[in-house]
Design a protein around this motif. Structure first.
Motif, short mmCIF file in Angstrom:
data_model
loop_
_atom_site.label_atom_id
_atom_site.label_comp_id
_atom_site.label_asym_id
_atom_site.label_seq_id
_atom_site.Cartn_x
_atom_site.Cartn_y
_atom_site.Cartn_z
N THR A 1 41.65 -88.02 -40.70
CA THR A 1 40.92 -88.31 -41.94
C THR A 1 41.62 -87.73 -43.17
O THR A 1 41.57 -88.34 -44.26
N SER A 2 42.28 -86.59 -43.03
CA SER A 2 42.88 -85.96 -44.20
C SER A 2 44.34 -86.34 -44.42
O SER A 2 44.80 -86.40 -45.56
N ARG A 3 45.07 -86.62 -43.32
CA ARG A 3 46.50 -86.89 -43.46
C ARG A 3 46.93 -88.19 -42.80
O ARG A 3 48.12 -88.49 -42.76
N SER A 4 45.99 -88.97 -42.27
CA SER A 4 46.28 -90.25 -41.62
C SER A 4 47.23 -90.11 -40.44
O SER A 4 48.00 -91.02 -40.14
N ILE A 5 47.18 -88.96 -39.75
CA ILE A 5 47.96 -88.76 -38.54
C ILE A 5 47.20 -89.37 -37.37
O ILE A 5 46.10 -88.93 -37.03
N LEU A 6 47.77 -90.39 -36.76
CA LEU A 6 47.07 -91.17 -35.74
C LEU A 6 46.98 -90.42 -34.42
O LEU A 6 47.99 -90.09 -33.81
N PRO A 7 45.76 -90.14 -33.93
CA PRO A 7 45.61 -89.53 -32.60
C PRO A 7 45.54 -90.62 -31.52
O PRO A 7 44.98 -91.69 -31.74
N ASN A 8 46.13 -90.33 -30.38
CA ASN A 8 46.14 -91.30 -29.28
C ASN A 8 45.97 -90.54 -27.98
O ASN A 8 46.86 -89.79 -27.57
N ILE A 9 44.82 -90.69 -27.33
CA ILE A 9 44.52 -89.99 -26.08
C ILE A 9 44.55 -91.00 -24.94
O ILE A 9 43.81 -91.99 -24.96
N VAL A 10 45.40 -90.75 -23.95
CA VAL A 10 45.52 -91.64 -22.79
C VAL A 10 45.19 -90.81 -21.55
O VAL A 10 45.82 -89.79 -21.30
N CYS A 11 44.18 -91.23 -20.79
CA CYS A 11 43.77 -90.44 -19.62
C CYS A 11 43.87 -91.26 -18.34
O CYS A 11 43.65 -92.47 -18.33
N TRP A 12 44.19 -90.56 -17.25
CA TRP A 12 44.23 -91.13 -15.91
C TRP A 12 43.36 -90.28 -14.98
O TRP A 12 43.18 -89.08 -15.19
N ASN A 13 42.84 -90.92 -13.96
CA ASN A 13 42.13 -90.21 -12.89
C ASN A 13 40.97 -89.38 -13.46
O ASN A 13 40.89 -88.17 -13.25
N ASP A 14 40.09 -90.05 -14.17
CA ASP A 14 38.90 -89.42 -14.74
C ASP A 14 37.66 -90.11 -14.18
O ASP A 14 36.90 -90.76 -14.91
N PRO A 15 37.44 -89.99 -12.85
CA PRO A 15 36.35 -90.75 -12.22
C PRO A 15 34.97 -90.37 -12.73
O PRO A 15 34.05 -91.19 -12.71
N LYS A 16 34.79 -89.11 -13.18
CA LYS A 16 33.49 -88.68 -13.68
C LYS A 16 33.29 -88.97 -15.16
O LYS A 16 32.25 -88.61 -15.73
N LYS A 17 34.30 -89.61 -15.77
CA LYS A 17 34.22 -89.97 -17.20
C LYS A 17 33.88 -88.75 -18.06
O LYS A 17 33.00 -88.78 -18.91
N LEU A 18 34.61 -87.67 -17.83
CA LEU A 18 34.40 -86.45 -18.60
C LEU A 18 35.05 -86.50 -19.98
O LEU A 18 34.57 -85.87 -20.92
N VAL A 19 36.18 -87.23 -20.08
CA VAL A 19 36.92 -87.23 -21.35
C VAL A 19 36.07 -87.70 -22.52
O VAL A 19 36.08 -87.08 -23.59
N PRO A 20 35.29 -88.79 -22.40
CA PRO A 20 34.46 -89.20 -23.55
C PRO A 20 33.47 -88.13 -23.99
O PRO A 20 33.19 -88.00 -25.19
N SER A 21 32.95 -87.33 -23.05
CA SER A 21 32.01 -86.28 -23.43
C SER A 21 32.72 -85.07 -24.02
O SER A 21 32.15 -84.34 -24.84
N LEU A 22 33.98 -84.84 -23.61
CA LEU A 22 34.73 -83.71 -24.13
C LEU A 22 35.39 -84.03 -25.47
O LEU A 22 35.65 -83.12 -26.26
#
Length: 370
Positions: free
Chosen positions: A329-350
């Motif tokens: 939001t402040s510097r337009s630095i693009l974040p990109n998160i790529v996840c594998w093997n997340d069967p419990k879908k924890l990444v969206p909550s974290l």
């Protein structure tokens, strides 16, 4: 192009004396078809050099039935062998080394990309990297996998190629007990550096090269506990005015190193982190040290995130989530998160904010850290 080749092979359809430009087009179009190229060698003597340029562009010693011994038998005169057409040379595996091969090795004098694996070479044949010194004055890329190789040999080999740009080092049990006399000059090393270096022992000595390091890209893969933060910080500092891409692939270890200091990397455009295990705070703290005004993207590859359940660890993820959103939001630095093997879908909550904004991609399955 295929119709032209068929007509050339007929005896009555047209003469063999085609214009050189047409021959070059025909042979060039077949550069990935070795069987057809071998047939082209039989058309006429003028076609031989053109086809050899493609047939021998890549030579791999170490494949089944492929060795320097067999090459020497096929081409007994090194000065008149097709080695002059080789641009990519691989020396791997069994059956590589025999006696008195220096003249044949150095007939590959126009190689631009060299790949060497010494693990079997040294143990079975007593081979030395000295045989490869100055192999090709035009060499631009060196990939070296070494096992129990004296570091002095590795460094001397690197310094024997004045135009070397890209360097890939995979070392294990490197012998650092020998003395190395630093030469007066060394290659500029302006391309990419790929490290899979146990304890970064070779990397520490790279910092001693007289003409410095000027890599535009650095990629490191090792265990987290083997990452020597001081050596890595010194490496990044040496390349501070040229480094544009930094990629760290860390395997889970028993403890984490101190965060890196990236404050001096003023040209850094892209940061990549590959992680198989905990260490979210380490990533966050390292990112916070970056001061580059032209930083464009931060990519984080996550593996085996299913075990992240502790409340304290969750807070570290929320800190990372907030930091990356703030940078976006402040510097337009693009974040990109790529996840594998997340069967419990924890990444969206974290990483709730990054997920909500569409910066999280779930690739499913499982892969090893690259």
């Amino acid at each position: 192009m295929q119709w032209a080749l068929r007509l050339t092979f007929t005896k009555t359809a047209m003469p063999l004396a085609l214009p050189p430009e047409i021959i070059d087009l025909i042979v060039g179009d077949l550069h990935n078809e070795p069987t057809t190229l071998k047939a082209c060698c039989l058309v006429s003597k003028s076609w031989v050099s053109r086809t050899r340029r493609h047939l021998f562009a890549r030579v791999n010693f170490g494949c089944a039935g492929s060795s320097i011994d067999s090459w020497m038998k096929a081409f007994p005169d090194p000065s008149n062998s097709p080695a002059r057409y080789t641009r990519s040379l691989c020396i791997h595996g069994f059956g590589v080394v025999s006696t008195n091969v220096c003249a044949w090795i150095h007939s590959f004098r126009h190689v631009e990309h060299l790949s060497v694996n010494t693990s079997v070479w040294r143990r079975l044949h007593g081979g030395s990297l000295i045989q490869l010194h100055g192999l090709s004055p035009t060499l631009k890329s060196l990939r070296l996998s070494s096992f129990d190789t004296p570091i002095s040999q590795i460094l001397c080999l690197i310094c024997s190629f004045p135009l070397l740009q890209d360097l890939s080092l995979r070392s294990a049990f490197a012998n650092d007990n020998d003395k190395w006399a630093s030469p007066s000059t060394s290659p500029k090393l302006t391309g990419s550096l790929l490290l899979n270096d146990e304890n970064l022992s070779v990397t520490r000595r790279l910092l001693e090269l007289p003409d410095g390091l000027h890599f535009s890209g650095i990629r490191v893969r090792c265990r987290a506990e083997d990452l020597d933060s001081k050596t890595m910080t010194d490496l990044v500092s040496k390349c501070s005015h040229t480094l544009e891409t930094l990629s760290l692939g860390l395997l889970n270890g028993s403890h984490l190193p101190p965060p890196l200091d990236l404050s001096g990397s003023v040209r850094l455009k892209c940061m990549k982190f590959g992680w198989a295990g905990s260490g979210t705070r380490w990533i966050t703290t390292t990112i916070q040290t970056a001061r580059s005004e032209i930083l464009q993207q931060i990519t984080i590859y996550l593996y085996d995130t299913w075990f992240v359940t502790a409340e304290e660890t969750s807070r570290e993820w929320y800190e990372l989530d907030g930091l990356l959103v703030q940078l976006w939001t402040s510097r337009s630095i693009l974040p990109n998160i790529v996840c594998w093997n997340d069967p419990k879908k924890l990444v969206p909550s974290l990483l709730p904010e990054l997920t909500r904004r569409g910066f999280v991609r779930d690739k499913g399955g499982f892969v090893m850290v690259e």
